[in-house]
Motif scaffolding. Structure first.
Motif, PDB file in Angstrom:
ATOM      1  N   ASP A  49       0.824  -1.216   0.000  1.00  0.00           N
ATOM      2  CA  ASP A  49       0.000   0.000   0.000  1.00  0.00           C
ATOM      3  C   ASP A  49       0.860   1.268   0.000  1.00  0.00           C
ATOM      4  OD1 ASP A  49      -2.301  -1.444  -0.125  1.00  0.00           O
ATOM      5  OD2 ASP A  49      -2.758  -1.309   2.005  1.00  0.00           O
ATOM      6  N   THR A  52       1.921   1.759  -3.501  1.00  0.00           N
ATOM      7  CA  THR A  52       0.815   2.265  -4.327  1.00  0.00           C
ATOM      8  C   THR A  52       0.600   3.749  -4.049  1.00  0.00           C
ATOM      9  OG1 THR A  52      -0.233   0.090  -4.251  1.00  0.00           O
ATOM     10  CG2 THR A  52      -1.614   1.938  -4.935  1.00  0.00           C
TER      11      THR A  52
ATOM     12  N   LEU B  40       4.870  -9.067  -2.237  1.00  0.00           N
ATOM     13  CA  LEU B  40       3.893  -8.027  -1.899  1.00  0.00           C
ATOM     14  C   LEU B  40       2.610  -8.239  -2.699  1.00  0.00           C
ATOM     15  CD1 LEU B  40       6.187  -4.864  -1.828  1.00  0.00           C
ATOM     16  CD2 LEU B  40       5.320  -6.178   0.114  1.00  0.00           C
ATOM     17  N   ARG B  41       2.781  -8.599  -3.958  1.00  0.00           N
ATOM     18  CA  ARG B  41       1.631  -8.788  -4.838  1.00  0.00           C
ATOM     19  C   ARG B  41       0.693  -9.885  -4.312  1.00  0.00           C
ATOM     20  NH1 ARG B  41      -0.329  -7.254  -9.309  1.00  0.00           N
ATOM     21  NH2 ARG B  41      -1.674  -8.661 -10.467  1.00  0.00           N
ATOM     22  N   TYR B  44      -1.352  -8.195  -1.604  1.00  0.00           N
ATOM     23  CA  TYR B  44      -2.154  -7.066  -2.074  1.00  0.00           C
ATOM     24  C   TYR B  44      -3.304  -7.488  -2.981  1.00  0.00           C
ATOM     25  CZ  TYR B  44      -2.098  -4.456  -6.609  1.00  0.00           C
ATOM     26  OH  TYR B  44      -2.371  -3.936  -7.843  1.00  0.00           O
ATOM     27  N   GLU B  45      -3.100  -8.564  -3.739  1.00  0.00           N
ATOM     28  CA  GLU B  45      -4.145  -8.971  -4.692  1.00  0.00           C
ATOM     29  C   GLU B  45      -5.323  -9.659  -3.994  1.00  0.00           C
ATOM     30  OE1 GLU B  45      -2.093 -11.490  -7.428  1.00  0.00           O
ATOM     31  OE2 GLU B  45      -2.194 -13.248  -6.145  1.00  0.00           O
ATOM     32  N   ARG B  46      -5.220  -9.836  -2.672  1.00  0.00           N
ATOM     33  CA  ARG B  46      -6.326 -10.406  -1.914  1.00  0.00           C
ATOM     34  C   ARG B  46      -6.880  -9.402  -0.904  1.00  0.00           C
ATOM     35  NH1 ARG B  46      -7.116 -16.036  -1.847  1.00  0.00           N
ATOM     36  NH2 ARG B  46      -5.863 -17.082  -3.424  1.00  0.00           N
ATOM     37  N   ASP B  47      -6.588  -8.141  -1.125  1.00  0.00           N
ATOM     38  CA  ASP B  47      -7.070  -7.077  -0.245  1.00  0.00           C
ATOM     39  C   ASP B  47      -7.878  -6.087  -1.098  1.00  0.00           C
ATOM     40  OD1 ASP B  47      -5.794  -5.330   2.549  1.00  0.00           O
ATOM     41  OD2 ASP B  47      -7.078  -4.424   1.042  1.00  0.00           O
ATOM     42  N   ALA B  48      -9.166  -6.008  -0.811  1.00  0.00           N
ATOM     43  CA  ALA B  48     -10.053  -5.172  -1.639  1.00  0.00           C
ATOM     44  C   ALA B  48      -9.590  -3.722  -1.671  1.00  0.00           C
ATOM     45  CB  ALA B  48     -11.490  -5.261  -1.113  1.00  0.00           C
ATOM     46  N   ASP B  49      -9.222  -3.173  -0.525  1.00  0.00           N
ATOM     47  CA  ASP B  49      -8.811  -1.768  -0.498  1.00  0.00           C
ATOM     48  C   ASP B  49      -7.521  -1.538  -1.277  1.00  0.00           C
ATOM     49  OD1 ASP B  49     -11.026  -1.056   0.926  1.00  0.00           O
ATOM     50  OD2 ASP B  49     -10.024  -0.995   2.866  1.00  0.00           O
ATOM     51  N   SER B  50      -6.607  -2.510  -1.205  1.00  0.00           N
ATOM     52  CA  SER B  50      -5.368  -2.393  -1.986  1.00  0.00           C
ATOM     53  C   SER B  50      -5.681  -2.364  -3.476  1.00  0.00           C
ATOM     54  CB  SER B  50      -4.439  -3.576  -1.685  1.00  0.00           C
ATOM     55  OG  SER B  50      -4.059  -3.579  -0.326  1.00  0.00           O
ATOM     56  N   LEU B  51      -6.625  -3.197  -3.888  1.00  0.00           N
ATOM     57  CA  LEU B  51      -7.003  -3.236  -5.303  1.00  0.00           C
ATOM     58  C   LEU B  51      -7.679  -1.932  -5.713  1.00  0.00           C
ATOM     59  CD1 LEU B  51      -8.206  -6.946  -5.426  1.00  0.00           C
ATOM     60  CD2 LEU B  51      -6.225  -6.011  -6.640  1.00  0.00           C
ATOM     61  N   THR B  52      -8.518  -1.391  -4.828  1.00  0.00           N
ATOM     62  CA  THR B  52      -9.165  -0.105  -5.142  1.00  0.00           C
ATOM     63  C   THR B  52      -8.121   0.995  -5.256  1.00  0.00           C
ATOM     64  OG1 THR B  52     -11.139  -0.810  -3.937  1.00  0.00           O
ATOM     65  CG2 THR B  52     -10.939   1.527  -4.403  1.00  0.00           C
ATOM     66  N   ARG B  53      -7.135   0.980  -4.337  1.00  0.00           N
ATOM     67  CA  ARG B  53      -6.068   1.984  -4.404  1.00  0.00           C
ATOM     68  C   ARG B  53      -5.318   1.887  -5.728  1.00  0.00           C
ATOM     69  NH1 ARG B  53      -5.141   0.474   1.006  1.00  0.00           N
ATOM     70  NH2 ARG B  53      -5.786   2.125   2.436  1.00  0.00           N
ATOM     71  N   ALA B  54      -5.058   0.664  -6.160  1.00  0.00           N
ATOM     72  CA  ALA B  54      -4.352   0.472  -7.434  1.00  0.00           C
ATOM     73  C   ALA B  54      -5.206   0.979  -8.596  1.00  0.00           C
ATOM     74  CB  ALA B  54      -4.015  -1.000  -7.619  1.00  0.00           C
TER      75      ALA B  54
ATOM     76  N   GLN D  31      -6.507  -8.472 -10.278  1.00  0.00           N
ATOM     77  CA  GLN D  31      -6.962  -9.725  -9.652  1.00  0.00           C
ATOM     78  C   GLN D  31      -7.971 -10.392 -10.605  1.00  0.00           C
ATOM     79  OE1 GLN D  31      -7.283 -12.658  -8.512  1.00  0.00           O
ATOM     80  NE2 GLN D  31      -6.518 -11.981  -6.515  1.00  0.00           N
ATOM     81  N   LEU D  40     -13.732 -10.990  -1.938  1.00  0.00           N
ATOM     82  CA  LEU D  40     -13.334  -9.646  -1.505  1.00  0.00           C
ATOM     83  C   LEU D  40     -14.542  -8.718  -1.495  1.00  0.00           C
ATOM     84  CD1 LEU D  40      -9.982  -9.183  -3.471  1.00  0.00           C
ATOM     85  CD2 LEU D  40     -10.277  -9.784  -1.067  1.00  0.00           C
TER      86      LEU D  40
END
Lengths: 73, 73, 73, 73, 73, 73
Positions: A49, A52, B40-41, B44-54, D31, D40
């Motif tokens: 994070d 990012t 890290l990936r 992060y690829e299993r975290d909804a907020d991380s994906l939204t940030r990306a 993802q 998620l």
């Protein structure tokens, strides 16, 4: 010594590097101590994070640099 | 080797892919180690907020790419 | 006393400094107590994400200042 | 198959739907596994901040779509 | 009573104050209770990241106000 | 039924209200259940950072609405 004399760059890639530098210089202005920044870096570079967030700031600065270069059209 | 020689793309979709690449290259610049980024990936690829940030960073970069292409009008 | 009479600056670097000042003045408006801000600063300047967030705000304000100066073209 | 061939839409509302799709496609690119994204989603759709973050990304993408359509003027 | 009849201001500083007001009015619309907002404020004004987030919103609103005033050129 | 047929509004204040609506409609699209959204709201409206995040999204949408109305000049 001046570090930001122009927003003009030869290529988009140099513009991206300038955007990265601008992002870091704002951090350096808030935390001028090189040793502390190095310590923070060792943590932050292993946090997805955090990376990012850093990429986000580069993206915002790149918008400015790209506009200044008329998008290298 | 240059990875960003132009912001011009043939289609909006290619522009979106370029925006994604720009987002990742800023991360890679901050964390050049491929193994660490892969670790890290996997988190992060299993975290909804991380994906939204990306997705947010891609959106910001896409604004730049779209403007550079006059919105493919 | 007026602190923001113009967005014009001589150079991009002065514009970046103005953007930094704008970011801080908004914080000062929300927390006018110098002692409290100094305490908060001692924590925040040792937190990588806090520094990145601060750099982000400078980047947004710099977009405005740069546009006001026609990107110092 | 191409999913983003144009930023043009008939109405602002269709533009808003396109902005939503763009936000989701960036997540899907990061993802690609449908099952994981569904998991998620079940968490994220019950977290107010996650929903606000998602709304934020839609807002950024909508800026781009709206500009591409000259704000449907 | 109308609180936002124009985005025009005499000076950049008044524009910055308007941007601050806009940021607060959006919070007030979501949480109209003055007592609750005062409680939240007592916590938030002692949190560096909260203050940076607030400064960020002011910066975004200031972009709009500055554009509306043609950057007070 | 269409909820976003135009970005045009009579006044800046109506534009601000439209920006607020857009922010909420994106949340509603992601979480259509009224009961769940009401529950989330009861938590979020007592969290300063959540309110700031919401104000941020309104600010981004207002940029779009303001541009669409040529800043009500």
């Amino acid at each position: 010594m001046a570090w930001l004399t122009t927003l003009k760059t030869q290529t988009p890639e140099e513009g991206f590097e300038l955007a990265t530098k601008m992002s870091r210089m704002a951090v350096k202005a808030a935390q001028p101590d090189d040793t502390i920044r190095a310590e923070l870096r060792s943590v932050y570079e292993r946090d997805a994070d955090s990376l990012t967030r850093a990429s986000h700031v580069v993206a915002v600065n790149f918008q400015t640099v790209a506009a200044a270069n008329d998008y290298w059209r």
